[in-house]
Design a protein around this motif. Structure first.
Motif, PDB file in Angstrom:
ATOM      1  N   MET A 190      80.421 102.639  54.731  1.00  0.00           N
ATOM      2  CA  MET A 190      80.332 103.574  55.853  1.00  0.00           C
ATOM      3  C   MET A 190      80.065 102.809  57.141  1.00  0.00           C
ATOM      4  O   MET A 190      79.218 101.917  57.177  1.00  0.00           O
ATOM      5  CB  MET A 190      79.188 104.556  55.631  1.00  0.00           C
ATOM      6  CG  MET A 190      79.361 105.460  54.419  1.00  0.00           C
ATOM      7  SD  MET A 190      78.151 106.793  54.490  1.00  0.00           S
ATOM      8  CE  MET A 190      78.062 107.283  52.790  1.00  0.00           C
ATOM      9  N   PHE A 223      83.502 109.983  52.521  1.00  0.00           N
ATOM     10  CA  PHE A 223      82.194 109.333  52.601  1.00  0.00           C
ATOM     11  C   PHE A 223      82.105 108.170  51.617  1.00  0.00           C
ATOM     12  O   PHE A 223      81.096 107.485  51.548  1.00  0.00           O
ATOM     13  CB  PHE A 223      81.064 110.321  52.303  1.00  0.00           C
ATOM     14  CG  PHE A 223      80.834 111.332  53.391  1.00  0.00           C
ATOM     15  CD1 PHE A 223      80.335 110.940  54.624  1.00  0.00           C
ATOM     16  CD2 PHE A 223      81.134 112.661  53.187  1.00  0.00           C
ATOM     17  CE1 PHE A 223      80.126 111.863  55.631  1.00  0.00           C
ATOM     18  CE2 PHE A 223      80.921 113.598  54.181  1.00  0.00           C
ATOM     19  CZ  PHE A 223      80.425 113.199  55.413  1.00  0.00           C
ATOM     20  N   LYS A 275      78.625 105.456  62.438  1.00  0.00           N
ATOM     21  CA  LYS A 275      78.839 106.857  62.797  1.00  0.00           C
ATOM     22  C   LYS A 275      78.853 107.734  61.539  1.00  0.00           C
ATOM     23  O   LYS A 275      78.216 108.784  61.460  1.00  0.00           O
ATOM     24  CB  LYS A 275      80.185 106.943  63.513  1.00  0.00           C
ATOM     25  CG  LYS A 275      80.414 108.206  64.305  1.00  0.00           C
ATOM     26  CD  LYS A 275      81.651 107.963  65.169  1.00  0.00           C
ATOM     27  CE  LYS A 275      82.166 109.217  65.805  1.00  0.00           C
ATOM     28  NZ  LYS A 275      83.417 108.955  66.545  1.00  0.00           N
ATOM     29  N   LYS A 276      79.602 107.236  60.558  1.00  0.00           N
ATOM     30  CA  LYS A 276      79.707 107.965  59.297  1.00  0.00           C
ATOM     31  C   LYS A 276      78.357 108.017  58.603  1.00  0.00           C
ATOM     32  O   LYS A 276      77.946 109.032  58.065  1.00  0.00           O
ATOM     33  CB  LYS A 276      80.738 107.273  58.407  1.00  0.00           C
ATOM     34  CG  LYS A 276      81.159 108.079  57.195  1.00  0.00           C
ATOM     35  CD  LYS A 276      82.230 107.379  56.398  1.00  0.00           C
ATOM     36  CE  LYS A 276      83.604 107.595  56.999  1.00  0.00           C
ATOM     37  NZ  LYS A 276      84.686 107.033  56.176  1.00  0.00           N
ATOM     38  N   GLY A 281      84.832 116.507  57.567  1.00  0.00           N
ATOM     39  CA  GLY A 281      85.237 115.813  58.784  1.00  0.00           C
ATOM     40  C   GLY A 281      86.099 116.684  59.684  1.00  0.00           C
ATOM     41  O   GLY A 281      85.869 116.783  60.890  1.00  0.00           O
ATOM     42  N   TRP A 284      76.329 111.199  57.371  1.00  0.00           N
ATOM     43  CA  TRP A 284      75.973 111.320  55.953  1.00  0.00           C
ATOM     44  C   TRP A 284      74.476 111.555  55.788  1.00  0.00           C
ATOM     45  O   TRP A 284      74.051 112.416  54.995  1.00  0.00           O
ATOM     46  CB  TRP A 284      76.413 110.085  55.172  1.00  0.00           C
ATOM     47  CG  TRP A 284      75.793 110.040  53.806  1.00  0.00           C
ATOM     48  CD1 TRP A 284      74.854 109.172  53.360  1.00  0.00           C
ATOM     49  CD2 TRP A 284      76.042 110.954  52.745  1.00  0.00           C
ATOM     50  NE1 TRP A 284      74.501 109.479  52.078  1.00  0.00           N
ATOM     51  CE2 TRP A 284      75.215 110.572  51.666  1.00  0.00           C
ATOM     52  CE3 TRP A 284      76.875 112.057  52.585  1.00  0.00           C
ATOM     53  CZ2 TRP A 284      75.200 111.246  50.458  1.00  0.00           C
ATOM     54  CZ3 TRP A 284      76.850 112.734  51.368  1.00  0.00           C
ATOM     55  CH2 TRP A 284      76.025 112.332  50.320  1.00  0.00           C
ATOM     56  N   LEU A 317      85.371 112.295  64.545  1.00  0.00           N
ATOM     57  CA  LEU A 317      85.099 111.579  63.299  1.00  0.00           C
ATOM     58  C   LEU A 317      86.375 111.080  62.656  1.00  0.00           C
ATOM     59  O   LEU A 317      86.464 109.958  62.191  1.00  0.00           O
ATOM     60  CB  LEU A 317      84.433 112.536  62.288  1.00  0.00           C
ATOM     61  CG  LEU A 317      82.988 112.943  62.463  1.00  0.00           C
ATOM     62  CD1 LEU A 317      82.644 113.916  61.347  1.00  0.00           C
ATOM     63  CD2 LEU A 317      82.105 111.714  62.371  1.00  0.00           C
ATOM     64  N   TYR A 367      89.415 112.086  55.622  1.00  0.00           N
ATOM     65  CA  TYR A 367      88.039 111.644  55.803  1.00  0.00           C
ATOM     66  C   TYR A 367      87.403 111.449  54.443  1.00  0.00           C
ATOM     67  O   TYR A 367      87.711 112.161  53.496  1.00  0.00           O
ATOM     68  CB  TYR A 367      87.250 112.699  56.581  1.00  0.00           C
ATOM     69  CG  TYR A 367      85.942 112.185  57.144  1.00  0.00           C
ATOM     70  CD1 TYR A 367      85.954 111.291  58.219  1.00  0.00           C
ATOM     71  CD2 TYR A 367      84.733 112.578  56.620  1.00  0.00           C
ATOM     72  CE1 TYR A 367      84.763 110.806  58.746  1.00  0.00           C
ATOM     73  CE2 TYR A 367      83.547 112.106  57.137  1.00  0.00           C
ATOM     74  CZ  TYR A 367      83.561 111.211  58.208  1.00  0.00           C
ATOM     75  OH  TYR A 367      82.384 110.734  58.723  1.00  0.00           O
TER      76      TYR A 367
END
Lengths: 291, 398, 598
Positions: B286, B282, B289-290, B316, B294, B352, B280
């Motif tokens: 993005m 960041f 969902k991410k 994640g 965040w 995720l 996973y």
């Protein structure tokens, strides 16, 4: 051949750090017959504060200078708090444990302020490796043993030429006699702890670009520096320097020709063996019994 | 008051005869998840990531009414990366706090040590970072060790596959740290190489805090390897790439996720192009969902830039693991260790990191791991940032 | 055993029984078992640190050896708890001896570094030798402990741990009270004096190292069974520091201190977890605080305060005096006690400090050895007492050759000495000093000491009676229970004589006994010397003080530049022109020899 040269050069770089740390042990031991067991953390303080200084926007030279000074202040304070109250006692447990305690606290504070990560201290000395007959080495790495040699020579000169240096030698020779001659022994001991801490923090700043600064960087360097001081004979500055450089080179050859994990085993076994044959270290002075 | 007197007397009577076996612990467990993780020491960033993921998930779950009508709690202990403390914390969570499950931490040595008390006591354990194969695949049945994270055995296959694809000479070297994590990965990598019909031309090891790896770099260089696999942390990873640079050796480097922290800062331009497996991140673009996660995390923990999360996989994985445990409790209908363990095999979740369908498989001992290799992501260092490899120049050569 | 100690043991036993009955859950019980294991390490380490004053910062290494030995025996050979712990103890003992060996050459901080190095070596061997130890992955699957084929339940294993700690504490207490404990304390305070009384200091240090190693080894084996998993990172330098801190925190050299220290430091991390990020800092701060506030440890300080509040009697009780064998014991072995040196020569590098010295001390005589400063008197004394090895020549007592023998061997063969600068065991009481002097003649062994057998009690009682008698002889019974370093200087000199006499020597060597004494004190010293000689003990008196020599000496030997220049009755020597020249640099018609700075 290139390989041997590579190991030697890399070994001298590491050995230079050991020598600088060991030199600090030598200075402390000479005057106080006690040392900062957590001297490795002085090195860490120098390196970590320098990185934090740069983070705060200082120019590199200023950050390094200030962190070395802070290291020196730490040494003086540590002597006053954790060493002096215990040196009167016959055995050494007192100052050993109290300086270890301060080391633990310093390391824990550094982890909190600095984080667990290793951080880089930028130096032009590590931008690209120099090629020395086929072996690669950073300029910074060559600088470390050179500084160690220069400081050993400088220390010798200082002890011969300056008033403080002579006072340090007098205290090292005989504390009581020095006091009778009007030397302020307490102040000389404090100065020597400060001086050794300056060296330690300086070593930290020098080595940070090469091995990175982190809260835990000091522990093993400190222990090995002490081992080196003992091997070389803690009463002899040149002995300590030679032992440090040799120790670093030995480690690299053990790594290269046996294995990395054997390094600690071989290095510390050598230390014990040396002590059994030369209880005062390779170049140390023998103390005789008198009844 | 009376009850304790009775139970004391009961204890007195049985003291001499009864073994202290887990059978004694049949009572209802508390609605809490224990977490033994390093929050101090050099790997505290891993613990911090796990905490972020777990706390966020628990907050969300509780906002929706908790599990079985009760809010879920997270009980956090520090193991400082030391196995004995991990063992103590495990027992404390299981026997004193009576939590329903344990989340594992960053250090493989700690997880391997925890396997013993976990299986003896019989409390479900879900690892969320440590990737050591044997910690979870320990041959015990019933096995209470689960994982929502990468597994070295699969990571090894994944990386060997990538390495074989990128190597021109077919010669691959392996650099691993001399710790439980590195040594545990050695057989996995060797097996993966064998399966790929190849053999490692150099196998090099090093210790934590080693400052110079020129001997190892020279040997790998002289063996002619053009791709090197790393099982290293950032600090030592940096020393290796620098030592390689010193001896004029520039192989392609593909690593397990120990070098996903700040290698870019430490090694500067030398880190560019170093590839790292993750579950996973960041970093980079993005999806919604991410982005939502965040926004939540950055607000809660005061973060400004995604690169401040040093081990995003931990966030994640922990986030998904908490959801998996929560669903298992709902399915089990009780805060009961054995029932929750059974229910873990029934969990289905769109998480995720992966789509878990089901999360674990009771029929396959390899499937105590929830994240399948197809969800592993390759990222690459680029100017101090660790980006999904497709978003860097290095992705195009593949 | 004192009443306070008996009470302490009862309380400890009661605690060990009560805890499993009241533990709320298994976790609490296991934590307590961990404390029992640490307690065992600390009790053993206390013998080393508390009694011999040596610092080990490598105890985690010995602990690791025991753990691995026990675990490997159990996993690979299926050994039961007893075999595994005995195996661990044996291996640890071997390394205990090996660790003690460097103490022959290095002490203090050097020794600390050697022990640190040892710990690091063990840790790395455990990493490296992975075929045996499982390497960094560690050893798992250690079976539940069983004894003779019976599997131990949790409570059964608890019982084993609790009994072991209780017995180990008792054994350590008995050891401390015995000749061995006294000898270790003596060695730690003045090695040279201990050796001069026939104590083999090296053997005592080896014993202490072995005691510390065996307990740590057994504790290690127990630990591996309790944890069922071990790996190299369980045994680090900071664990060695923690073990040492347990001893210091509880109170070094106290009976229950190490147990208390282990208790505190086992439970402390549980509470420190509440400090979150600050926990390591809090640990460091606590360590520092202990060093400042309680340098003697909790129990050491408590004992100290108790003594301040209710000072014990300084002298001996009536009962003690009752059993005393008053007066001077007759010379041992009924020998003639004749010391002869032949051509005794000592060289330091190029300097000849003593050159072919021939001297005969006849049985029962008082023989004075004099000479200007630097004449070689001290060298002579140190040579015949074994501190220096003679370069040439020989010496012996009653025909028994002593050349080349070590200090404690010479002492045991009947030569006792005092020191120019008194070398008392400062922290021991006056009575204990004399007990140490007499104990080379005790014959009970280690097993008697640990078990407090009737034989040990009988011998100790006899020794005590003789010691009280000697104190009466030198008139120190009123100070018997004071620490020796609190005595006024004159009394310290007398105590040293009593201590030397306690060994029942054939020859008593007095090295400047009158230095620093008042005229009155010198008078009683002369009386004392005469009485000693009358009891059949030859006396060799090194002295500057003319009056004393004229008053007591039967024969006077004069040394100058390392050579004997005269040896005769005092009156004759006094007028010997060579002697006068040696003292005054030129012949003087008449005079006596006084001290002249060289």
């Amino acid at each position: 051949m290139t390989t041997i040269l590579q190991y030697t050069l890399s070994g001298l770089a590491i050995g230079g750090v050991y020598a600088l740390v060991a030199l600090g042990f030598h200075i402390m031991w000479s005057t106080a017959k006690a040392v900062n067991f957590a001297h490795g953390d002085t090195l860490m303080i120098g390196a970590v504060l320098a990185v934090m200084g740069v983070d705060a926007g200082m120019p590199v030279w200023l950050a390094c200078g200030l962190s070395i000074l802070a290291g020196g202040a730490f040494g003086v304070a540590l002597e006053r708090i954790a060493v002096r109250p215990f040196t009167a006692e016959a055995n050494s447990i007192g100052w050993m444990l109290s300086t270890i305690a301060i080391g633990i606290m310093a390391e824990s504070l550094a982890t909190m302020q600095f984080g667990g990560f290793s951080r880089a201290l930028h130096s032009p000395g590590v931008d690209r490796p120099l090629n020395v007959f086929g072996a690669g080495v950073y300029a910074q790495e060559l600088l470390i043993p050179a500084v160690a040699v220069a400081l050993t020579l400088g220390l010798g000169l200082m002890q011969k030429r300056t008033l403080i240096g002579r006072a340090m030698r007098a205290v090292a020779h005989d504390k009581r006699a020095a006091a009778l001659m009007g030397v302020n022994v307490g102040r000389i001991v404090a100065i020597s702890f400060g001086l050794s801490a300056l060296l330690g923090a300086g070593a930290g700043v020098l080595v940070a670009p090469v091995i990175q600064a982190s809260a835990t960087m000091g522990v093993l360097l400190g222990l090995k520096g002490f081992a080196v001081a003992i091997i070389g004979g803690i009463t002899s500055a040149p002995g300590v320097l030679v032992a440090g450089l040799l120790f670093g080179v030995l480690e690299k050859f053990v790594e290269g020709y046996i294995s990395t994990a054997a390094r600690e085993i071989v290095a510390f076994s050598v230390m014990i063996a040396v002590l059994l044959v030369f209880p005062q270290g390779l170049f140390g002075k023998r103390e005789t019994v008198k009844v | 008051m009376r009850r304790t007197t009775v139970s004391r007397a009961y204890g007195l009577g049985l003291a001499a005869a009864v073994a202290l076996t887990p059978a004694m612990a049949l009572a209802q467990k508390a609605p809490c998840i224990g977490n033994s993780v390093a929050t101090t020491g050099p790997a505290a960033f891993g613990g911090a990531a796990i905490k972020m993921g777990a706390e966020t998930a628990i907050e969300e779950i509780n906002a929706k009414g908790g599990v079985l009508g009760q809010p879920l709690k997270l009980i956090q202990y520090d193991d400082a990366g030391a196995p004995p403390r991990g063992i103590d914390n495990t027992r404390r969570i299981a026997l004193a706090d009576k939590c329903v499950a344990i989340l594992g931490g960053y250090h493989s040595t700690v997880s391997v040590a925890q396997a013993e008390p976990v299986n003896t006591i019989g409390i479900p354990f879900v690892g969320v970072l440590a990737a050591n194969t044997k910690a979870i695949e320990n041959g015990r049945s019933p096995n209470f060790m689960f994982r929502v994270s990468a597994k070295d055995k699969w990571v090894a296959r994944f990386l060997v596959e990538k390495a074989a694809a990128q190597s021109k000479t077919g010669k691959i070297a392996f650099f691993y740290e001399n710790t439980g994590w590195g040594n545990g990965a050695l057989p996995d990598v060797q097996a993966a190489m064998k399966a790929a019909g190849k053999e490692l031309v150099a196998t090099e090891t090093f210790n934590w805090n080693d400052q110079d790896m020129t001997p190892q770099a020279i040997r790998a260089r002289d063996a002619g390897a053009d791709v090197v696999l790393f099982w290293a942390l950032d600090r030592e990873g940096n020393q290796i790439v620098r030592s390689m640079d010193k001896v004029g050796y520039k192989p392609t480097i593909i690593g397990a996720w120990g070098i996903a922290g700040n290698l870019g800062e430490l090694a500067g331009p030398l880190a560019n192009g170093v590839q790292v497996v993750q579950t996973y991140t960041f970093m980079g673009d993005m999806d919604p969902k991410k982005k939502a996660l965040w926004d939540k995390i950055s607000a809660k923990y005061g973060l400004k830039d995604p690169s401040e999360v040093k081990m995003a996989s931990g966030v994640g994985n922990a986030y998904d693991a908490v959801y998996i445990i929560a669903q298992a409790i709902e399915k089990a209908g009780a805060y009961d260790w054995a029932k929750v363990r059974e229910a873990l095999y029934q969990v289905k979740l769109d998480g995720l990191v992966a789509t878990y369908d089901p999360a674990f498989d009771a029929s396959d001992p390899e499937r105590q791991d929830a994240i399948l290799p197809k969800y592993y992501k390759l990222t690459a260092w680029q100017d101090g940032k660790l980006l999904p490899i497709e978003q860097t120049p290095y992705g195009k050569t593949n | 055993m004192s009443r306070l100690h008996a009470l302490g043991f009862l309380a400890l036993a009661a605690l060990l029984v009560a805890v499993p009955l009241t533990a709320d859950n298994e976790y609490e019980l296991r934590l307590f078992m961990l404390f029992l294991i640490y307690g065992l390490i600390a009790v053993g380490l206390n013998v080393l640190v508390g009694l011999t004053g040596l610092v080990s910062l490598g105890q985690a290494g010995v602990f690791a050896l025991g753990s691995y030995a026990g675990a490997i025996l159990a996993v690979r050979l299926g050994a039961d708890l007893i075999t595994a712990s005995l195996g661990a103890a044996a291996i640890a003992a071997i390394f205990g001896v090996a660790l003690a060996y460097p103490t022959v050459r290095v002490r203090g901080v050097y020794l600390a570094v050697v022990t640190i190095a040892f710990g690091i070596i063990v840790e790395n061997v455990a990493i490296e030798w992975s075929a045996l130890t499982g390497g960094t992955t560690g050893l798992s699957g250690i079976p539940t402990p069983n004894v003779f084929g019976y599997e131990l339940s949790g409570y059964g294993f608890y019982g084993v741990l609790a009994a072991t700690l209780l017995l180990a504490t008792l054994a350590a207490h008995n050891l401390k009270d015995s000749r061995y404990g006294r000898a270790m304390l003596a060695v730690s305070q003045s090695e040279i004096a201990a050796r001069s009384l026939g104590i083999d200091a090296t053997a005592m240090r080896i014993l202490a190292f072995v005691a510390a190693a065996v307990t740590a080894g057994v504790a290690g084996a127990f630990y591996s069974f309790l944890n069922a998993y071990i790996s190299p990172d369980i045994f680090t330098f900071s664990d060695s520091v923690r073990f040492l801190l347990m001893v210091i925190l509880g109170g070094a050299a106290t009976t229950f201190g190490p147990v208390l220290g282990a208790f505190v430091l086992t439970y402390l991390p549980e509470y420190l977890q509440d400090f979150q990020l600050w926990q390591k800092f809090a640990y460091g701060a606590l360590l520092l605080t202990v060093m400042f506030v309680l340098p003697r440890g909790v129990l050491g300080t408590a004992g100290f305060v108790l003594k301040r509040l209710r000072p014990p009697a300084r002298g001996l009780s009536a009962a003690d005096m009752e059993m005393a064998r008053v007066g001077l014991p007759a010379a041992a072995r009924g020998a003639t006690a004749e010391l002869v040196t032949q051509g005794l020569t000592v060289r330091f590098g190029g300097l000849t400090a003593l050159s072919a010295a021939n001297l005969r001390v006849k049985g029962g005589e008082i023989h004075a050895l004099i000479g200007p400063n630097g004449a070689g008197k001290s060298t002579f004394v140190n040579a015949i007492s074994g501190v220096y090895q003679p370069s040439e020549g020989a010496f012996g007592i009653d025909g028994e050759d002593l050349t080349g023998k070590r200090q404690h061997q010479i002492a045991r063969l009947g030569l006792s000495r005092t020191f120019q600068n008194t070398e008392l065991f400062g922290d021991l009481t006056v009575l204990e000093n004399v007990l140490v002097g007499g104990q080379s003649r005790l014959s009970y062994g280690l097993a008697d000491a640990l078990l407090r057998t009737p034989r040990r009690r009988r011998e100790e009682r006899d020794l005590r009676a003789a010691a009280v008698g000697l104190l009466a002889f030198v008139d120190l019974t009123d100070h018997a229970k004071e620490a020796a370093r609190h005595l006024p200087f004159g009394l310290q000199r007398r105590l040293e004589i009593a201590r030397a006499l306690a060994a029942r020597p054939r020859l008593l060597l007095l090295d400047e006994p009158a230095a620093g004494l008042t005229t009155q004190e010198i008078g009683s010293l002369a009386d004392m010397i005469r009485k000693v000689a009358a009891a059949g003990v030859s006396v060799l008196l090194i002295e500057h003080h003319v009056d004393l020599i004229m008053a007591v000496a039967d024969t006077v030997t004069v040394l100058d530049y390392g050579q004997v220049i005269a040896s005769d009755r005092p009156g004759v020597v006094q007028n010997d022109p060579r002697v006068i020249e040696a003292y005054f640099g030129s012949p003087v018609a008449h005079g006596d020899f006084a001290e002249v700075p060289a």
